[in-house]
Design a protein around this motif. Structure first.
Motif, PDB file in Angstrom:
ATOM      1  N   GLY A   1       2.282 -10.181   4.127  1.00  6.81           N
ATOM      2  CA  GLY A   1       2.730 -10.296   5.514  1.00  6.81           C
ATOM      3  C   GLY A   1       2.906  -8.946   6.190  1.00  6.81           C
ATOM      4  O   GLY A   1       2.427  -8.736   7.304  1.00  6.81           O
ATOM      5  N   PHE A   2       3.551  -8.026   5.518  1.00  6.11           N
ATOM      6  CA  PHE A   2       3.839  -6.726   6.136  1.00  6.11           C
ATOM      7  C   PHE A   2       2.570  -5.891   6.320  1.00  6.11           C
ATOM      8  O   PHE A   2       2.497  -5.053   7.206  1.00  6.11           O
ATOM      9  N   CYS A   3       1.597  -6.108   5.464  1.00  2.09           N
ATOM     10  CA  CYS A   3       0.351  -5.331   5.557  1.00  2.09           C
ATOM     11  C   CYS A   3      -0.734  -6.084   6.323  1.00  2.09           C
ATOM     12  O   CYS A   3      -1.870  -5.638   6.414  1.00  2.09           O
ATOM     13  N   GLY A   4      -0.399  -7.287   6.800  1.00  2.00           N
ATOM     14  CA  GLY A   4      -1.343  -8.009   7.661  1.00  2.00           C
ATOM     15  C   GLY A   4      -2.547  -8.592   6.953  1.00  2.00           C
ATOM     16  O   GLY A   4      -3.631  -8.670   7.524  1.00  2.00           O
ATOM     17  N   VAL A   5      -2.359  -9.005   5.688  1.00  2.00           N
ATOM     18  CA  VAL A   5      -3.463  -9.677   4.990  1.00  2.00           C
ATOM     19  C   VAL A   5      -3.015 -11.083   4.565  1.00  2.00           C
ATOM     20  O   VAL A   5      -1.862 -11.460   4.767  1.00  2.00           O
ATOM     21  N   TRP A   6      -3.920 -11.818   3.984  1.00  2.00           N
ATOM     22  CA  TRP A   6      -3.606 -13.163   3.517  1.00  2.00           C
ATOM     23  C   TRP A   6      -3.059 -13.094   2.093  1.00  2.00           C
ATOM     24  O   TRP A   6      -3.494 -12.269   1.285  1.00  2.00           O
TER      25      TRP A   6
ATOM     26  N   PRO B   1      -3.499 -14.548  -5.207  1.00  3.36           N
ATOM     27  CA  PRO B   1      -4.370 -13.569  -4.557  1.00  3.36           C
ATOM     28  C   PRO B   1      -3.832 -12.993  -3.244  1.00  3.36           C
ATOM     29  O   PRO B   1      -3.090 -13.652  -2.525  1.00  3.36           O
ATOM     30  N   LEU B   2      -4.261 -11.774  -2.946  1.00  4.46           N
ATOM     31  CA  LEU B   2      -4.141 -11.189  -1.606  1.00  4.46           C
ATOM     32  C   LEU B   2      -5.556 -10.881  -1.151  1.00  4.46           C
ATOM     33  O   LEU B   2      -6.385 -10.437  -1.966  1.00  4.46           O
ATOM     34  N   ALA B   3      -5.850 -11.134   0.104  1.00  6.18           N
ATOM     35  CA  ALA B   3      -7.211 -10.928   0.596  1.00  6.18           C
ATOM     36  C   ALA B   3      -7.192 -10.767   2.101  1.00  6.18           C
ATOM     37  O   ALA B   3      -6.172 -11.023   2.741  1.00  6.18           O
TER      38      ALA B   3
END
Lengths: 554, 554
Positions: free
Chosen positions: A252-257, A287-289
């Motif tokens: 959330g803080f880095c703007g990814v999924w 995952p983060l993506a």
């Protein structure tokens, strides 16, 4: 809800003995960083603690176009090209490895580089493709970053504990094996906070990673490095883990999924942690993506390896193929405020915006007041510290490393170091079940498809400030899967002004709401939200995420 | 391994006040028993505590041929006839209800009859079939007995606690709902022991059920009544539950099939018990039946109702269709002795016999020495009493009912009422995980398909004597699914003579081995064994059971 934790673990004299080991570790990190791929230090900002600097915006200016052409593609599109021979694993790898190197200059997210191993693997994958005319698996040639928390054979895994800095593990985490068998290429392991129990990041080994959207801010935690590197396009996808928000806060803080799957669908076997015998709240890997569809690819690929063959605790539920929902079939409940900490203005703006987007698409949207949040937070906090912090303190005391502020905060959760008996532990588990049931009924009774809520009461925070975990930890307690996604909005000091008329309802709210004291500090921070579904409905949550992604890109 | 339990719960004065409630409960049981279906008391044996009497052999002499023609058929065959209109639900129901009534005269297994409700349901099912030309579900019209442990709306559920004898529950257990939706007919609820924590049966409400093969002996527990009624053909199939052997001991002792499924495949929601917040060992519901194929039908039918839609703790794993294995594909590991208590001569004979049967069929058979059994038994015993017995004692003290010998024994497990802290509880959970892992590796490393072992070190016991749970509880601890099956052999005092040369290795073995002091007491007791498979491989375990059934009936 919180008790005061008295620090008896830090021991400066003892810690002095450990410092050379840390230096050695950092020297290795430096040595394994490809100098020739780094950008000139003149391109780096100098006053990152004072002036917001957006490293993501700077990326196109500091990497070659040929690199950017590759790294800016969604993982699922790259995967398709790699599987069909329209892109080589080596070209893909070099592009991401270069970006990963540069990303570390800006955000200090890396724990360990092993780029030569990655290159060798990429070459082998290309050779395999050349020989067999087909990929090894669905992730053939995709460079994937890994949180430094999962065992890798013959590498150190310390999970950010100084005392484990020489802990060479002799197994691979099962999820890493699954990703490898699916074709992934590994080359970098990333930073987490001390004890992995902060929703932001700071550790005594590599220090503090930074948020790529605004280097003054934290990237979130505990999968801190994953948030930073995925946002900086230093990997095609990442691997985080979450027992209280640790995938979702960084995503959330880095703007990814970021997806926190239902527990026991992805293996946690062979990972390092300080939660011996703890099953009241289960840590999960996910995952983060950068794209919704990438999350689907990651999950499908890992579960496609049948992790239950290597880990008998994984439930043998294949990744189901479900369709993207139609707007008219959906009813989404929005949680605007959990009743404990009111979200800051930018998050409120995000929620209002999403309500508009969803409604205009024909989705039924209702307001949901989440029940028993205070009780849930108290329950999970007590459970976290149910061994009186012993597992964590043992690992901390071994090196005498100084306790960082958010470590002290988390160790003070619940009863802190007060002794709890097994009956109390079971009572807490029972309370957890009753809250889980209440949310299950809430969704069924109101026929709600998904819940939409903040990831945290704010956007990315100033370092070491987050104390309230309720917006994420609630779902860990009752194990409902969550997908964090960027709304496409960013904090804007001109729009997201301070609401000084609001009167906090409690001490914790006073503290947390008060963190948004100066909007200018948070400029450019992504506004992200969290979509929650029923247990084991990970597939449906991801597909609804894909629909939201479509709606947001209209 | 065991500590002495000091009884502070029994209170004769208080209990006196509760006795009228028990009498009222028993009067209702009597009133709801159809007198016209009972056999003349002259047909009942008089000295059942002194002389072995085989009620199963007597059954064909005391029920009508028309009844016997129905009740002696396998449930899956009946189900097929019911589904295709070749048998009516009413005829089926009346046959089983008559047998159930008679069975109770011999074995005292019943807690509650509600035959009129059953008849009404059967009539409705017939009407449904007539109107729609199809069954309501796969169990259409099958009379199924239920352990008195699962909620039924507007009925008392006391789980054998006197203090709950007026506890009218307002929900149906989810598994009961699933069975109902699949077409089952309910009419009888059956007996369990005090606290449900005996491997045999005795409670202060209805007293002691008996083993239909030899009325001197116990039917096993805690699904005691289910073992007796299913063996006596008083129901087509039954519903038991198991946290330490409670499906398997009654199934084994009564010579029927019983499956303890992997946890969380069948719902436990809305059941009465004294295990608040206890998840270190998970109780599971499963079927008892007279035929291997019936077990498959039960599981397929219940899981086919998607229990996860009503209970979010059930894992959404559909019942998979798997083929019966070929003998040459199998490697079965036999556990002849768990290293703690050597099985009595009849069980040894059963194991030797099965080795021959399996080998002659072309199945590879190897001997397995099970690792860490003592540690497993100690771990599970401590976990059982991890709340210091509080949940159970609270329910017992409320009525002051006298503690039965096996209740005292079970309350003395582990630390007994000694206080355990949450850290110890987590350590035990961690030990459980490590043992689970060891058995997972054992099977994988040696490529073992299934394990074959005793259900208990003996055949059906003399009442209130069983103290050793290791042969069943091991699998509860590490959650591997088990199928208990009758070998077709029965204890024979002439063959199964006492081995007085054996020197026991411990106090518990001395006690348990010594229970087989007089073979004549155990005459006619079925010799049953237990087949164990990998977690979530319930389907494969059942299909291997079907193969074994084929081999045994050759």
């Amino acid at each position: 809800m919180f008790s005061t934790f008295i620090d008896k673990s830090s021991d400066p004299v003892k810690f002095k003995e450990w410092k050379p080991k840390i230096e050695k570790y950092k020297t290795k990190l430096k040595e394994n960083t490809k100098k020739e791929w780094e950008v000139s230090s003149s391109l780096l900002p100098s006053d990152i603690d004072e002036t917001p600097f957006n490293a993501i915006e700077t990326l196109p200016k500091v990497v070659d176009k040929s690199v950017l052409d590759i790294i800016s593609q969604p993982a699922h599109k790259l995967a398709e090209k790699l599987r069909t021979g329209n892109l080589t694993a080596v070209d893909t790898f070099v592009a991401f490895a270069k970006a990963a190197t540069i990303a570390n200059q800006y955000t200090n997210y890396a724990m360990e580089f092993f780029v030569d191993e990655g290159l060798k693997r990429a070459e082998e994958l290309d050779a395999y493709f050349k020989k067999h005319g087909k990929p090894v698996g669905p992730l053939h040639g995709l460079p994937i970053s890994l949180k430094e928390h999962y065992n890798m054979k013959n590498k150190v895994t310390h999970a950010s504990y100084v005392s484990l800095i020489e802990n060479v593990t002799d197994t691979d985490a099962v999820t890493i094996q699954n990703l490898y068998e699916a074709g992934a290429v590994f080359y970098v392991r990333t930073s987490g906070p001390q004890t992995l129990m902060h929703l932001d990041s700071w550790n005594n080994i590599t220090g503090r990673p930074r948020n790529p959207h605004n280097l003054m801010l934290g990237p979130g935690g505990s999968s801190s490095g994953e948030g930073a590197v995925v946002a900086m396009m230093g990997s095609s996808m990442g691997v985080g883990s979450d027992i209280g928000g640790s995938i979702r806060a960084p995503a959330g803080f880095c703007g990814v999924w970021g997806l926190r799957p239902t527990q026991k669908r992805i293996s946690m076997k062979n990972t390092v942690g300080a939660f011996k015998g703890f099953e009241a709240v289960v840590c999960v890997i996910g995952p983060l993506a950068r794209y919704a569809e990438d999350i689907d690819l990651w999950m499908k690929s890992v579960i496609g390896q049948k992790p239950w063959l290597l880990d008998c605790n994984v439930v043998p539920v294949p990744w189901r193929t479900v369709g993207k929902p139609t707007p008219s079939s959906l009813k989404i409940g929005i949680i605007y405020d959990d009743g404990i900490v009111k979200p800051h203005p930018p998050i409120e703006r995000g929620l209002t915006y999403m309500k508009k987007v969803l409604s205009e698409a024909g989705i039924e949207v209702v307001t949901v007041k989440p029940p028993r949040v205070a009780e849930a937070v108290e329950t999970i906090n007590k459970l976290y510290s149910s061994d009186s912090g012993k597992c964590q303190l043992d690992l901390l005391e071994k090196s005498g490393e100084p306790l960082l502020p958010l470590t002290k905060w988390a160790l003070g959760f619940g009863k802190g170091t007060g002794l709890m008996n097994a009956g109390e532990y079971r009572d807490l588990t029972d309370t957890r079940e009753s809250i889980k049931e209440e949310y299950f009924n809430l969704m069924n009774d109101q026929n709600i498809s998904f819940l939409l809520s903040p990831v945290y009461n704010g956007v990315a925070p100033m370092p070491s400030t987050i104390k309230y975990w309720g917006y994420t930890a609630l779902w860990n307690l009752i194990d409902m899967p969550n997908l964090v996604f960027p709304t496409g909005l960013f904090q804007d000091p001109k729009i997201d002004v301070v609401d000084s008329s609001y009167t906090p309802r409690s001490e914790i709210e006073k503290y947390e709401y008060g963190l948004y004291d100066d909007p200018s500090k948070f400029v450019g921070a992504p506004i992200s939200l969290q979509l929650t579904g029923r247990r084991y409905n990970d597939e449906e949550v991801v597909k609804c995420g894909e629909l939201i992604s479509d709606l947001l890109s209209k």
